[in-house]
Design a protein around this motif. Structure first.
Motif, mmCIF file in Angstrom:
data_model
loop_
_atom_site.group_PDB
_atom_site.id
_atom_site.type_symbol
_atom_site.label_atom_id
_atom_site.label_comp_id
_atom_site.label_asym_id
_atom_site.label_seq_id
_atom_site.Cartn_x
_atom_site.Cartn_y
_atom_site.Cartn_z
ATOM 1 N N LEU A 36 0.806 -1.215 0.000
ATOM 2 C CA LEU A 36 0.000 0.000 0.000
ATOM 3 C C LEU A 36 0.847 1.277 0.000
ATOM 4 N N PRO A 37 1.961 1.338 0.761
ATOM 5 C CA PRO A 37 2.791 2.547 0.694
ATOM 6 C C PRO A 37 3.373 2.799 -0.698
ATOM 7 N N LEU A 38 3.506 1.744 -1.508
ATOM 8 C CA LEU A 38 4.099 1.885 -2.838
ATOM 9 C C LEU A 38 3.081 2.253 -3.910
ATOM 10 N N ILE A 39 1.795 1.953 -3.689
ATOM 11 C CA ILE A 39 0.790 2.225 -4.720
ATOM 12 C C ILE A 39 0.057 3.543 -4.488
ATOM 13 N N ALA A 40 0.308 4.197 -3.370
ATOM 14 C CA ALA A 40 -0.407 5.430 -3.038
ATOM 15 C C ALA A 40 -0.239 6.500 -4.113
ATOM 16 N N LYS A 41 0.986 6.699 -4.594
ATOM 17 C CA LYS A 41 1.244 7.741 -5.601
ATOM 18 C C LYS A 41 0.492 7.458 -6.884
ATOM 19 N N HIS A 42 0.464 6.186 -7.317
ATOM 20 C CA HIS A 42 -0.230 5.807 -8.553
ATOM 21 C C HIS A 42 -1.700 6.173 -8.488
ATOM 22 N N PHE A 43 -2.364 5.809 -7.401
ATOM 23 C CA PHE A 43 -3.804 6.059 -7.305
ATOM 24 C C PHE A 43 -4.117 7.530 -7.052
ATOM 25 N N LYS A 44 -3.222 8.226 -6.364
ATOM 26 C CA LYS A 44 -3.431 9.659 -6.172
ATOM 27 C C LYS A 44 -3.391 10.395 -7.509
ATOM 28 N N ASN A 45 -2.462 10.000 -8.375
ATOM 29 C CA ASN A 45 -2.357 10.638 -9.687
ATOM 30 C C ASN A 45 -3.497 10.236 -10.614
ATOM 31 N N ARG A 46 -3.899 8.979 -10.533
ATOM 32 C CA ARG A 46 -4.917 8.471 -11.463
ATOM 33 C C ARG A 46 -6.328 8.894 -11.071
ATOM 34 N N TYR A 47 -6.586 8.972 -9.773
ATOM 35 C CA TYR A 47 -7.928 9.329 -9.295
ATOM 36 C C TYR A 47 -7.849 10.578 -8.419
ATOM 37 N N ALA A 48 -7.281 11.625 -8.979
ATOM 38 C CA ALA A 48 -7.044 12.849 -8.216
ATOM 39 C C ALA A 48 -8.318 13.628 -7.916
ATOM 40 N N ASP A 49 -9.407 13.350 -8.650
ATOM 41 C CA ASP A 49 -10.634 14.132 -8.487
ATOM 42 C C ASP A 49 -11.709 13.421 -7.672
ATOM 43 N N GLN A 50 -11.351 12.350 -6.975
ATOM 44 C CA GLN A 50 -12.348 11.643 -6.173
ATOM 45 C C GLN A 50 -11.737 11.118 -4.878
ATOM 46 N N ARG A 51 -12.564 11.059 -3.849
ATOM 47 C CA ARG A 51 -12.121 10.502 -2.573
ATOM 48 C C ARG A 51 -12.128 8.987 -2.667
ATOM 49 N N TRP A 52 -11.051 8.358 -2.177
ATOM 50 C CA TRP A 52 -10.996 6.908 -2.223
ATOM 51 C C TRP A 52 -10.254 6.348 -1.010
ATOM 52 N N LEU A 53 -10.553 5.080 -0.756
ATOM 53 C CA LEU A 53 -9.918 4.353 0.343
ATOM 54 C C LEU A 53 -9.607 2.941 -0.126
ATOM 55 N N ILE A 54 -8.349 2.558 -0.045
ATOM 56 C CA ILE A 54 -7.926 1.183 -0.349
ATOM 57 C C ILE A 54 -7.513 0.552 0.969
ATOM 58 N N TYR A 55 -8.195 -0.531 1.338
ATOM 59 C CA TYR A 55 -7.984 -1.116 2.657
ATOM 60 C C TYR A 55 -7.397 -2.513 2.563
ATOM 61 N N ASP A 56 -6.289 -2.714 3.277
ATOM 62 C CA ASP A 56 -5.613 -4.009 3.339
ATOM 63 C C ASP A 56 -6.209 -4.802 4.503
ATOM 64 N N LEU A 57 -7.047 -5.778 4.187
ATOM 65 C CA LEU A 57 -7.709 -6.564 5.224
ATOM 66 C C LEU A 57 -6.734 -7.450 5.993
ATOM 67 N N LYS A 58 -5.674 -7.873 5.337
ATOM 68 C CA LYS A 58 -4.706 -8.750 5.992
ATOM 69 C C LYS A 58 -3.932 -8.010 7.079
ATOM 70 N N ARG A 59 -3.631 -6.737 6.851
ATOM 71 C CA ARG A 59 -2.816 -5.964 7.791
ATOM 72 C C ARG A 59 -3.630 -4.936 8.562
ATOM 73 N N ASN A 60 -4.910 -4.871 8.264
ATOM 74 C CA ASN A 60 -5.852 -3.992 8.975
ATOM 75 C C ASN A 60 -5.437 -2.519 8.978
ATOM 76 N N PHE A 61 -5.094 -2.012 7.810
ATOM 77 C CA PHE A 61 -4.903 -0.575 7.646
ATOM 78 C C PHE A 61 -5.131 -0.238 6.177
ATOM 79 N N GLY A 62 -5.381 1.037 5.912
ATOM 80 C CA GLY A 62 -5.631 1.433 4.536
ATOM 81 C C GLY A 62 -5.007 2.774 4.220
ATOM 82 N N ILE A 63 -5.077 3.158 2.941
ATOM 83 C CA ILE A 63 -4.636 4.486 2.514
ATOM 84 C C ILE A 63 -5.858 5.247 2.021
#
Length: 251
Positions: free
Chosen positions: A153-180
């Motif tokens: 998740l720390p590595l994909i944050a930049k990709h999704f911020k650039n690609r979906y810059a105009d919408q609020r989003w949450l990607i949640y890692d169920l295995k590690r119980n945290f999200g971005i």
């Protein structure tokens, strides 16, 4: 043998390196505190995370190896593989002890292992960038659940911020119980309750979300060419462990 116990953070790993050089330790083992087991044949010492010390080690690395190699060290840490902290510390020790950068010395097992793990983690990173499927909640948030093999998740944050810059989003890692979470300005780490699949989706997601998912699934069915289907190749690119979060595989 000296066993250095740290808190499991990246800063903690760098502080272990600082401790090794500060106390001129030679025979050392690095262990996360939740994995530590007392050993009668070694001396245990706790290393506390200190941002100042961690930054000193990181700045020293920046003067000796490339940004790519520094990134590889961090990616290896995110792999969470057993003993990876010792491999990372071993690589950093080589960096400070050798006259030349060891980053291309693949004959050395430590250097080779860092390269191999880095490739594994980035393969998972690219898969997550391709396999994330968002669902729109009633409050206008695009939500996606994932369970990556590595902590990417720390590595994909930049990709999704650039690609979906105009919408609020949450990607949640169920295995590690945290999200971005992206709030239209910054990406931050969050932890939520009831993040699993046992929640009532009708109470959370938009009423027409199921329709959009069905349309997405129908699109995949229509673009598929049955005569050219290669199941073995398909499984290589889209392993079954990812299917439960892919809309086109579950409708």
């Amino acid at each position: 043998m000296t066993t250095l116990i740290f808190d499991g953070t990246w800063a903690g790993v760098l502080c272990c390196v600082f401790e090794i050089f500060d106390k001129k330790l030679r025979d050392v083992k690095v262990v996360r505190e939740n994995h530590f087991q007392p050993d009668a044949f070694s001396t245990a010492s706790r290393v506390y995370s200190d941002e100042t010390r961690a930054k000193r080690v990181w700045a020293g690395l920046a003067q000796r190896i490339s940004k790519k190699s520094m990134s590889s060290l961090y990616s290896s840490y995110l792999s969470e593989l057993p003993q990876i902290e010792n491999v990372i510390c071993g690589f950093i020790r080589l960096t400070f002890e050798m006259d030349e950068s060891p980053e291309y010395a693949y004959a050395n097992p430590t250097v080779l292992r860092i390269s191999q793990v880095d490739k594994m983690v980035h393969r998972e990173k690219h898969r997550m960038e391709a396999f994330v499927r968002f669902q729109l909640t009633k409050d206008g948030l695009y939500y996606a659940s994932v369970e990556p093999d590595f902590n990417v998740l720390p590595l994909i944050a930049k990709h999704f911020k650039n690609r979906y810059a105009d919408q609020r989003w949450l990607i949640y890692d169920l295995k590690r119980n945290f999200g971005i979470y992206y709030d239209l300005e910054i990406v931050s780490e969050v932890t939520i309750s009831n993040s699993g699949n046992n929640v009532n989706k009708e109470d959370i997601f938009q009423e027409d979300e199921h329709l959009y998912q069905k349309l997405w699934s129908e699109y995949f069915k229509h673009v598929n060419i049955a005569e050219r289907k290669n199941q073995k190749l398909h499984l290589m690119h889209v392993p079954k462990r990812y299917w439960k979060y892919l809309t086109e595989k579950n409708l």
